[in-house]
Design an enzyme around this catalytic site. Sequence first.
Site, PDB file in Angstrom:
ATOM      1  N   ASP A 177       0.828  -1.208   0.000  1.00  0.00           N
ATOM      2  CA  ASP A 177       0.000   0.000   0.000  1.00  0.00           C
ATOM      3  C   ASP A 177       0.861   1.257   0.000  1.00  0.00           C
ATOM      4  O   ASP A 177       2.017   1.254   0.432  1.00  0.00           O
ATOM      5  CB  ASP A 177      -0.972   0.003   1.184  1.00  0.00           C
ATOM      6  CG  ASP A 177      -0.275  -0.063   2.528  1.00  0.00           C
ATOM      7  OD1 ASP A 177       0.729  -0.786   2.632  1.00  0.00           O
ATOM      8  OD2 ASP A 177      -0.734   0.600   3.483  1.00  0.00           O
ATOM      9  N   ASP A 217       8.926   3.588  -1.210  1.00  0.00           N
ATOM     10  CA  ASP A 217       8.239   3.119   0.004  1.00  0.00           C
ATOM     11  C   ASP A 217       6.999   2.315  -0.370  1.00  0.00           C
ATOM     12  O   ASP A 217       5.912   2.837  -0.405  1.00  0.00           O
ATOM     13  CB  ASP A 217       7.862   4.332   0.845  1.00  0.00           C
ATOM     14  CG  ASP A 217       7.317   3.962   2.209  1.00  0.00           C
ATOM     15  OD1 ASP A 217       7.444   2.789   2.609  1.00  0.00           O
ATOM     16  OD2 ASP A 217       6.759   4.853   2.882  1.00  0.00           O
ATOM     17  N   GLU A 221      -0.254  -0.966   5.804  1.00  0.00           N
ATOM     18  CA  GLU A 221       0.834  -0.482   6.659  1.00  0.00           C
ATOM     19  C   GLU A 221       0.791   1.029   6.780  1.00  0.00           C
ATOM     20  O   GLU A 221       1.012   1.580   7.853  1.00  0.00           O
ATOM     21  CB  GLU A 221       2.187  -0.926   6.097  1.00  0.00           C
ATOM     22  CG  GLU A 221       3.363  -0.756   7.069  1.00  0.00           C
ATOM     23  CD  GLU A 221       4.006   0.625   7.027  1.00  0.00           C
ATOM     24  OE1 GLU A 221       4.779   0.940   7.943  1.00  0.00           O
ATOM     25  OE2 GLU A 221       3.749   1.405   6.077  1.00  0.00           O
ATOM     26  N   GLU A 222       0.481   1.699   5.683  1.00  0.00           N
ATOM     27  CA  GLU A 222       0.435   3.159   5.689  1.00  0.00           C
ATOM     28  C   GLU A 222      -0.813   3.684   6.395  1.00  0.00           C
ATOM     29  O   GLU A 222      -0.834   4.831   6.829  1.00  0.00           O
ATOM     30  CB  GLU A 222       0.464   3.696   4.252  1.00  0.00           C
ATOM     31  CG  GLU A 222       1.725   3.356   3.463  1.00  0.00           C
ATOM     32  CD  GLU A 222       2.941   4.119   3.931  1.00  0.00           C
ATOM     33  OE1 GLU A 222       2.856   4.828   4.951  1.00  0.00           O
ATOM     34  OE2 GLU A 222       3.989   3.992   3.271  1.00  0.00           O
ATOM     35  N   GLU A 261      11.773  -1.351   4.605  1.00  0.00           N
ATOM     36  CA  GLU A 261      11.448   0.075   4.712  1.00  0.00           C
ATOM     37  C   GLU A 261      12.621   0.922   4.215  1.00  0.00           C
ATOM     38  O   GLU A 261      13.787   0.560   4.401  1.00  0.00           O
ATOM     39  CB  GLU A 261      11.133   0.445   6.167  1.00  0.00           C
ATOM     40  CG  GLU A 261       9.800  -0.067   6.678  1.00  0.00           C
ATOM     41  CD  GLU A 261       8.605   0.621   6.036  1.00  0.00           C
ATOM     42  OE1 GLU A 261       8.797   1.650   5.352  1.00  0.00           O
ATOM     43  OE2 GLU A 261       7.477   0.129   6.208  1.00  0.00           O
ATOM     44  N   HIS A 314       6.657   9.728   0.305  1.00  0.00           N
ATOM     45  CA  HIS A 314       5.455  10.492   0.646  1.00  0.00           C
ATOM     46  C   HIS A 314       5.459  11.893   0.034  1.00  0.00           C
ATOM     47  O   HIS A 314       4.608  12.719   0.375  1.00  0.00           O
ATOM     48  CB  HIS A 314       5.269  10.591   2.167  1.00  0.00           C
ATOM     49  CG  HIS A 314       5.001   9.282   2.833  1.00  0.00           C
ATOM     50  ND1 HIS A 314       4.297   9.180   4.015  1.00  0.00           N
ATOM     51  CD2 HIS A 314       5.342   8.004   2.521  1.00  0.00           C
ATOM     52  CE1 HIS A 314       4.216   7.911   4.381  1.00  0.00           C
ATOM     53  NE2 HIS A 314       4.859   7.181   3.480  1.00  0.00           N
TER      54      HIS A 314
END
Length: 376
Positions: A66, A97, A131-132, A160, A347
């Site tokens: 995700d 990520d 996870e996010e 990660e 992000h």
Amino acid sequence: MNIVEIAKNLIKCQSLSPYDAGCNKIIIKCLHNMGFYVEKMKFGKTENIWAYKGTGYTLLFAGHTDVVHAGNVKNWKYPPFSSKLKDGILYGRGSADMKGALAAMLIAAKKFFKSYKEPKGRLAFLITSDEEGSGSNGTKKVINVLLKRKEKIDCCLIGEPTGEKNIGDIVKNGRRGSLSVKIIIYGKQNHVAYAENNNNPIYHSNKIIGELLKTSWNDVQCILPKTTMQIIGIRSNIKKFTNITPSKVEIIINFRFNFKSNKKIIKEKIVSILKKYKYFYDIKCILHSDPFFTKTGNLLKSVIESVKIYQKITPCIINSGGTSDGRFIYKISKQIIELGLLNKTIHKDNEHIKVKDLLILCNIYQYILKKILIKN
């Protein structure tokens, strides 16, 4: 498929948390082609994979499919899910990520099993699409299932993005715990024109916040960074009107704490401040995760050795940053290391990775596999 093709295909899946959006089909096909046993575990909207090949001493590759929202697509050089490859750079939401790391894990496994038909141990994969987001239906639930089955995982490598300037310059072997606190301060609703009679909880909250900011939560760094407090929000129960004072105010706080603190210690300090001012209050604490830390073991040694070989640098062990799914995996494995791609664009607009970094990471993962499952 080669490593770039896998990464590109994964990035094209618009897997906004907790949706997998087709990533698992790609991953499962790769795993099946290598002879892995694959089990799909779906909880709510979240799709998880538990897969393994071999028996005995178990190394787990863990990760997530995700991604966070792409934001304003006008700020991107290329559409965020177009998986554009330009001049050796692969653009796309989730490239760093952590879909690139997933591709590196899959190709590392493929090369490993091509070279070693019967390793001494077992390689497992745990992949989630949550996870996010909240994480409630992801790794947490899969680990609970594995614990009930009495599965044993000896060590875990999470992909990660840990690198700052170069692949492997930073690795993580622990994380601080996370605690959210909601303090509700009660007053009395009143007309703003009669200020002398006001029991305004906003003014009360100012005093409380002042005390909280002066409080020493934990000045001891120990093996993890110091305990820190951040005030996330302050809100009253008045939404529309401008001529009345509120009857209550909520203060939302998050703590990141090391082994010298815990939920009980932090709550007791807050309550002592609230009692000092004799306000009517409520306090609610939600523990998201306890801190975890991996002592020296064969996985950490293998990670450091592999980075030295392929990058000619010695990685720094730095455990700053937010939480990861290691908080759940720690229940079943006491050796957890995080090592992945660079984190400088995660992000953000125009998230990207270098293809050469993908290849380096794949080589590092493959070396770790050999050290753990052949020479262990």
